[in-house]
Scaffold this motif. Structure first.
Motif, PDB file in Angstrom:
ATOM      1  N   ARG A  88      47.674  44.337  12.743  1.00  0.00           N
ATOM      2  CA  ARG A  88      48.093  46.010  13.160  1.00  0.00           C
ATOM      3  C   ARG A  88      47.121  46.445  13.869  1.00  0.00           C
ATOM      4  N   SER A  89      45.761  45.806  14.475  1.00  0.00           N
ATOM      5  CA  SER A  89      45.116  46.572  15.677  1.00  0.00           C
ATOM      6  C   SER A  89      44.407  45.023  16.014  1.00  0.00           C
ATOM      7  N   ILE A  90      43.490  45.290  18.040  1.00  0.00           N
ATOM      8  CA  ILE A  90      42.999  44.899  18.565  1.00  0.00           C
ATOM      9  C   ILE A  90      42.090  45.323  19.272  1.00  0.00           C
ATOM     10  N   THR A  91      40.706  44.671  19.330  1.00  0.00           N
ATOM     11  CA  THR A  91      39.783  45.765  19.980  1.00  0.00           C
ATOM     12  C   THR A  91      39.460  44.781  20.716  1.00  0.00           C
ATOM     13  N   LEU A  92      39.591  45.815  22.593  1.00  0.00           N
ATOM     14  CA  LEU A  92      39.370  44.876  23.239  1.00  0.00           C
ATOM     15  C   LEU A  92      37.423  45.582  24.200  1.00  0.00           C
ATOM     16  N   ILE A  93      36.701  44.582  24.218  1.00  0.00           N
ATOM     17  CA  ILE A  93      35.015  45.161  25.119  1.00  0.00           C
ATOM     18  C   ILE A  93      35.604  44.317  26.466  1.00  0.00           C
ATOM     19  N   SER A  94      34.755  45.954  26.646  1.00  0.00           N
ATOM     20  CA  SER A  94      34.834  44.890  29.169  1.00  0.00           C
ATOM     21  C   SER A  94      33.655  43.855  28.433  1.00  0.00           C
ATOM     22  N   THR A  95      33.641  43.251  29.171  1.00  0.00           N
ATOM     23  CA  THR A  95      32.555  42.047  29.121  1.00  0.00           C
ATOM     24  C   THR A  95      31.556  42.735  30.227  1.00  0.00           C
ATOM     25  N   ARG A  96      31.084  43.800  31.216  1.00  0.00           N
ATOM     26  CA  ARG A  96      30.516  44.322  31.487  1.00  0.00           C
ATOM     27  C   ARG A  96      29.132  44.320  30.261  1.00  0.00           C
ATOM     28  N   ILE A  97      29.822  45.032  29.416  1.00  0.00           N
ATOM     29  CA  ILE A  97      29.339  45.061  28.070  1.00  0.00           C
ATOM     30  C   ILE A  97      28.141  43.313  27.440  1.00  0.00           C
ATOM     31  N   ASN A  98      27.213  43.818  28.288  1.00  0.00           N
ATOM     32  CA  ASN A  98      26.457  42.235  27.025  1.00  0.00           C
ATOM     33  C   ASN A  98      27.038  42.354  25.392  1.00  0.00           C
ATOM     34  N   SER A  99      27.421  41.065  25.101  1.00  0.00           N
ATOM     35  CA  SER A  99      28.409  40.625  24.418  1.00  0.00           C
ATOM     36  C   SER A  99      26.638  40.509  23.287  1.00  0.00           C
ATOM     37  N   ASN A 100      25.949  40.267  23.216  1.00  0.00           N
ATOM     38  CA  ASN A 100      24.141  40.078  22.914  1.00  0.00           C
ATOM     39  C   ASN A 100      24.233  41.643  21.952  1.00  0.00           C
ATOM     40  N   ILE A 101      24.755  42.581  22.371  1.00  0.00           N
ATOM     41  CA  ILE A 101      23.884  44.086  21.962  1.00  0.00           C
ATOM     42  C   ILE A 101      25.573  44.655  20.718  1.00  0.00           C
ATOM     43  N   TRP A 102      26.523  43.765  20.697  1.00  0.00           N
ATOM     44  CA  TRP A 102      27.416  44.020  19.441  1.00  0.00           C
ATOM     45  C   TRP A 102      28.256  43.071  19.061  1.00  0.00           C
ATOM     46  N   GLN A 103      28.330  43.765  17.666  1.00  0.00           N
ATOM     47  CA  GLN A 103      29.583  42.508  16.883  1.00  0.00           C
ATOM     48  C   GLN A 103      30.620  42.874  15.888  1.00  0.00           C
ATOM     49  N   PRO A 104      31.648  42.223  16.113  1.00  0.00           N
ATOM     50  CA  PRO A 104      32.671  42.655  15.124  1.00  0.00           C
ATOM     51  C   PRO A 104      32.221  42.500  13.419  1.00  0.00           C
ATOM     52  N   LEU A 105      32.568  43.712  13.272  1.00  0.00           N
ATOM     53  CA  LEU A 105      32.488  43.860  10.779  1.00  0.00           C
ATOM     54  C   LEU A 105      33.514  43.359  11.116  1.00  0.00           C
ATOM     55  N   GLU A 106      32.971  42.781   9.496  1.00  0.00           N
ATOM     56  CA  GLU A 106      33.728  42.276   8.544  1.00  0.00           C
ATOM     57  C   GLU A 106      34.355  43.162   7.652  1.00  0.00           C
ATOM     58  N   VAL A 107      35.983  44.171   7.977  1.00  0.00           N
ATOM     59  CA  VAL A 107      36.474  44.843   7.273  1.00  0.00           C
ATOM     60  C   VAL A 107      37.291  44.297   6.292  1.00  0.00           C
ATOM     61  N   PRO A 108      38.145  44.341   5.649  1.00  0.00           N
ATOM     62  CA  PRO A 108      38.302  43.714   4.949  1.00  0.00           C
ATOM     63  C   PRO A 108      40.117  44.560   4.999  1.00  0.00           C
ATOM     64  N   SER A 109      40.360  44.646   6.052  1.00  0.00           N
ATOM     65  CA  SER A 109      42.016  44.801   6.861  1.00  0.00           C
ATOM     66  C   SER A 109      42.492  44.179   8.162  1.00  0.00           C
ATOM     67  N   ARG A 110      43.471  44.315   8.191  1.00  0.00           N
ATOM     68  CA  ARG A 110      44.670  44.162   9.751  1.00  0.00           C
ATOM     69  C   ARG A 110      44.996  45.254  10.470  1.00  0.00           C
ATOM     70  N   ALA A 111      45.084  46.718   9.663  1.00  0.00           N
ATOM     71  CA  ALA A 111      44.848  47.674  10.371  1.00  0.00           C
ATOM     72  C   ALA A 111      43.218  48.057  10.959  1.00  0.00           C
ATOM     73  N   ILE A 112      42.444  47.644  10.823  1.00  0.00           N
ATOM     74  CA  ILE A 112      41.314  48.704  11.297  1.00  0.00           C
ATOM     75  C   ILE A 112      39.889  46.737  12.000  1.00  0.00           C
ATOM     76  N   THR A 113      39.599  47.075  13.225  1.00  0.00           N
ATOM     77  CA  THR A 113      39.479  46.343  14.032  1.00  0.00           C
ATOM     78  C   THR A 113      37.950  46.709  14.099  1.00  0.00           C
ATOM     79  N   GLY A 114      37.091  46.552  13.184  1.00  0.00           N
ATOM     80  CA  GLY A 114      35.069  47.329  14.145  1.00  0.00           C
ATOM     81  C   GLY A 114      34.032  46.762  14.363  1.00  0.00           C
ATOM     82  N   VAL A 115      34.003  46.971  15.390  1.00  0.00           N
ATOM     83  CA  VAL A 115      32.308  46.981  16.205  1.00  0.00           C
ATOM     84  C   VAL A 115      31.687  47.490  16.011  1.00  0.00           C
ATOM     85  N   SER A 116      30.056  46.548  15.518  1.00  0.00           N
ATOM     86  CA  SER A 116      28.798  48.008  15.877  1.00  0.00           C
ATOM     87  C   SER A 116      27.774  47.715  16.984  1.00  0.00           C
TER      88      SER A 116
END
Length: 116
Positions: A88-116
């Motif tokens: 039920r959700s997808i998050t798109l992050i601009s590739t301009r943002i360094n991928s070393n400063i964020w990571q996906p969160l393990e949220v046990p839900s298909r309705a929520i996509t988390g990033v820290s």
């Protein structure tokens, strides 16, 4: 002028950890046309993250994006014991943002996509 060793580049300017993100959230009602229109209308130079509700998912279990966006699916999206069509959700992050400063969160839900 001293440079902050923790600073990142963002929109051509030095940004510190206090930098604000520009986030676009939209429900595309599982429609490919609506999702493609959104991706073509939004510039990754202006928007940092897109939060898609009810994204388009094809028969192989993938959504549509572009080379300008890193796609993050919920952790159990490809779980073989349940249908990926329930995502039920997808998050798109601009590739301009360094991928070393964020990571996906393990949220046990298909309705929520988390990033820290």
């Amino acid at each position: 002028m001293n440079k902050d060793p923790h600073a990142e580049q963002h929109n051509g300017h030095e940004a510190t950890q206090n930098h604000c993100l520009c986030i676009w959230q939209q429900n595309v009602n599982k429609l490919l046309e609506a999702q493609l229109d959104l991706l073509n209308a939004i510039s990754p130079n202006d928007i940092d993250m897109i939060l898609l509700e009810e994204p388009y998912i094809n028969s192989q279990g993938f959504s549509r994006g572009s080379s300008h966006w890193a796609m993050i699916y919920p952790p159990d999206h490809r779980n073989p014991t349940s249908s990926f069509r329930r995502t039920r959700s997808i998050t798109l992050i601009s590739t301009r943002i360094n991928s070393n400063i964020w990571q996906p969160l393990e949220v046990p839900s298909r309705a929520i996509t988390g990033v820290s």
